[in-house]
Design a protein around this motif. Structure first.
Motif, PDB file in Angstrom:
ATOM      1  N   TYR A  29      -4.289   5.947  -0.787  1.00  0.00           N
ATOM      2  CA  TYR A  29      -5.571   5.238  -0.779  1.00  0.00           C
ATOM      3  C   TYR A  29      -5.715   4.283   0.408  1.00  0.00           C
ATOM      4  O   TYR A  29      -6.805   4.195   1.000  1.00  0.00           O
ATOM      5  CB  TYR A  29      -5.779   4.518  -2.105  1.00  0.00           C
ATOM      6  N   PRO A  30      -4.653   3.561   0.808  1.00  0.00           N
ATOM      7  CA  PRO A  30      -4.774   2.769   2.038  1.00  0.00           C
ATOM      8  C   PRO A  30      -5.076   3.625   3.264  1.00  0.00           C
ATOM      9  O   PRO A  30      -5.852   3.220   4.137  1.00  0.00           O
ATOM     10  CB  PRO A  30      -3.391   2.102   2.167  1.00  0.00           C
ATOM     11  N   ALA A  31      -4.487   4.837   3.324  1.00  0.00           N
ATOM     12  CA  ALA A  31      -4.754   5.727   4.464  1.00  0.00           C
ATOM     13  C   ALA A  31      -6.216   6.159   4.481  1.00  0.00           C
ATOM     14  O   ALA A  31      -6.850   6.207   5.541  1.00  0.00           O
ATOM     15  CB  ALA A  31      -3.839   6.955   4.394  1.00  0.00           C
ATOM     16  N   ILE A  32      -6.758   6.466   3.286  1.00  0.00           N
ATOM     17  CA  ILE A  32      -8.176   6.848   3.197  1.00  0.00           C
ATOM     18  C   ILE A  32      -9.057   5.681   3.614  1.00  0.00           C
ATOM     19  O   ILE A  32     -10.054   5.853   4.333  1.00  0.00           O
ATOM     20  CB  ILE A  32      -8.519   7.302   1.771  1.00  0.00           C
ATOM     21  N   LEU A  33      -8.692   4.471   3.161  1.00  0.00           N
ATOM     22  CA  LEU A  33      -9.463   3.278   3.513  1.00  0.00           C
ATOM     23  C   LEU A  33      -9.441   3.042   5.020  1.00  0.00           C
ATOM     24  O   LEU A  33     -10.476   2.764   5.634  1.00  0.00           O
ATOM     25  CB  LEU A  33      -8.891   2.065   2.777  1.00  0.00           C
ATOM     26  N   ILE A  34      -8.247   3.147   5.627  1.00  0.00           N
ATOM     27  CA  ILE A  34      -8.127   2.933   7.074  1.00  0.00           C
ATOM     28  C   ILE A  34      -8.952   3.952   7.849  1.00  0.00           C
ATOM     29  O   ILE A  34      -9.672   3.615   8.797  1.00  0.00           O
ATOM     30  CB  ILE A  34      -6.638   3.009   7.497  1.00  0.00           C
TER      31      ILE A  34
END
Length: 400
Positions: free
Chosen positions: A3-8
């Protein structure tokens, strides 16, 4: 980490969109702002405990996809007409002359500054001699149509020459005979592959229907490009021809066996495909330059040697270009002289050069400085176009 990767990724895309819009208003090259975002993103993400690992692989992959899409987008805007033959010939001559001049001068400078042989110095010189179609095409929006087409032809051929000659050198045994055989064989096979593949893909688009049409077509294009690169060819020719034939279908439908392949829905299908290519190009281009900034080591960028090398490269590029355009008598010389940015292809070829040569780390900083400064100088072209009265009301941003 999912999810952090998607957010970034989402933040990166939104930031690229915002920069693109802002550049329309301010007239600034978006590539500079995007690379700067990458610089600042690294410490910011680190403060939250995030690190984007594996960029050594990600940057060239994203860059290659972006290169394919940008050349395709540029070719899809070209209409082939008899009154453009002279312009195309002039662009091709300019691309060849500029490339040869830069390679000769840069190779000589590299031999003076570094412990390299002539063969090794030529390999290092090529990445800096190539005009980036990724930036040049999108930066030519303010030129009249024939000026835009000049930029597309020149920068695309510059990319093709750079790739073809670079890998002919890298894959040869270093002898003149080996280089010539590698170059001639690669050039002939590249052109044959380009003709067969581009015509085949266009015929598929003419007949394709259903809800899923364009992604398989692009997948085929990317796959053929990768296959060509694995065979040490120059498949960028195929991408250019594919776009040209798509936008000028009479090139193949004039053949009697193929006259019935194009129906009345082709124009609508082509417009849909162009829209998809523009959307994908924007996304990939924005990602690449942000990732490039993130990947760059600021200590290399701050090196005095990096700045000195960048100054030498840029002085050779623009002094030679201004002289050649003046000699050619091109009516847009004042603007075209400053549209010679380095970018995607420079990074990709430099990374390949690092694999076969032992190079000082400050040259990585030189690459980024050359990209940033040459992109910024496109604004000079825009100002000159306004002064000369040749600027148009294009809607694209200046870069990235």
């Amino acid at each position: 980490m999912t999810y952090p990767a998607i957010l970034i990724a989402s933040v990166f895309l939104l930031a690229a969109f915002g920069v693109e819009r802002l550049s329309r208003v301010l007239g600034l090259p978006a590539v500079i702002v995007l690379v700067a975002l990458g610089f600042f993103a690294k410490p910011l993400l680190a403060s939250f405990g995030f690190a984007l690992d594996g960029l050594g692989i990600t940057v060239p992959v994203v860059g290659t996809i972006g290169l394919i899409l940008i050349v395709l987008e540029g070719a899809l805007d070209i209409q082939l007409r008899r009154d453009r033959i002279k312009m195309a010939a002039g662009a091709i001559a300019m691309a060849v002359a500029g490339f040869v001049l830069c390679v000769m001068v840069f190779a000589a400078l590299a031999m003076l500054a570094l412990p390299l042989t002539l063969f090794q110095a030529t390999i290092l010189a090529i990445p800096f001699a190539v005009i980036s179609s990724a930036i040049a095409i999108s930066s030519s929006h303010f030129l009249p149509d024939h000026g835009k087409e000049f930029v597309v032809y020149e920068s695309s051929l510059s990319d093709i020459l750079g790739i073809l000659i670079f890998f002919a050198l890298v894959n040869s045994d270093g002898t003149i005979g080996g280089i010539v055989m590698s170059l001639l064989g690669g050039g002939a096979l590249s052109f044959l592959m380009a003709v067969v593949s581009s015509v085949g893909l266009v015929l598929v688009l003419m007949r394709i229907d259903g809800h899923v049409r364009f992604i398989p077509l692009l997948a085929g294009l990317f796959g053929l490009y990768a296959a060509g690169r694995l065979l040490h060819l120059s498949p960028l020719i195929m991408v250019l021809l594919f776009g040209l034939v798509l936008n000028n279908p009479t090139l193949i439908t004039r053949w009697r066996p193929l006259r019935g392949w194009m129906d009345e829905s082709y124009e609508a299908t082509l417009n849909e495909f162009k829209t998809l290519v523009r959307e994908l190009t924007f996304a990939v281009r924005g990602f690449f330059f942000i990732l490039l900034g993130y990947w760059t080591d600021l200590s290399d960028l701050a090196s005095p040697r990096a700045w000195m090398a960048a100054a030498l490269v840029l002085s050779v590029v623009y002094s030679g270009r201004i002289a050649m355009l003046k000699l050619s008598g091109n009516e847009l010389a004042g603007s075209l002289a400053w549209i010679a940015p380095r970018g995607l292809i420079t990074v990709l070829l430099y990374l390949s050069a690092k694999e076969v040569l032992s190079l000082p780390s400050y040259l990585s900083g030189t690459v980024v400085l050359v990209i940033l400064i040459s992109s910024a100088l496109v604004t000079v072209a825009h100002v000159n176009a306004k002064v000369e009265g040749t600027a148009t009301n294009g809607q694209k941003a200046v870069g990235p």
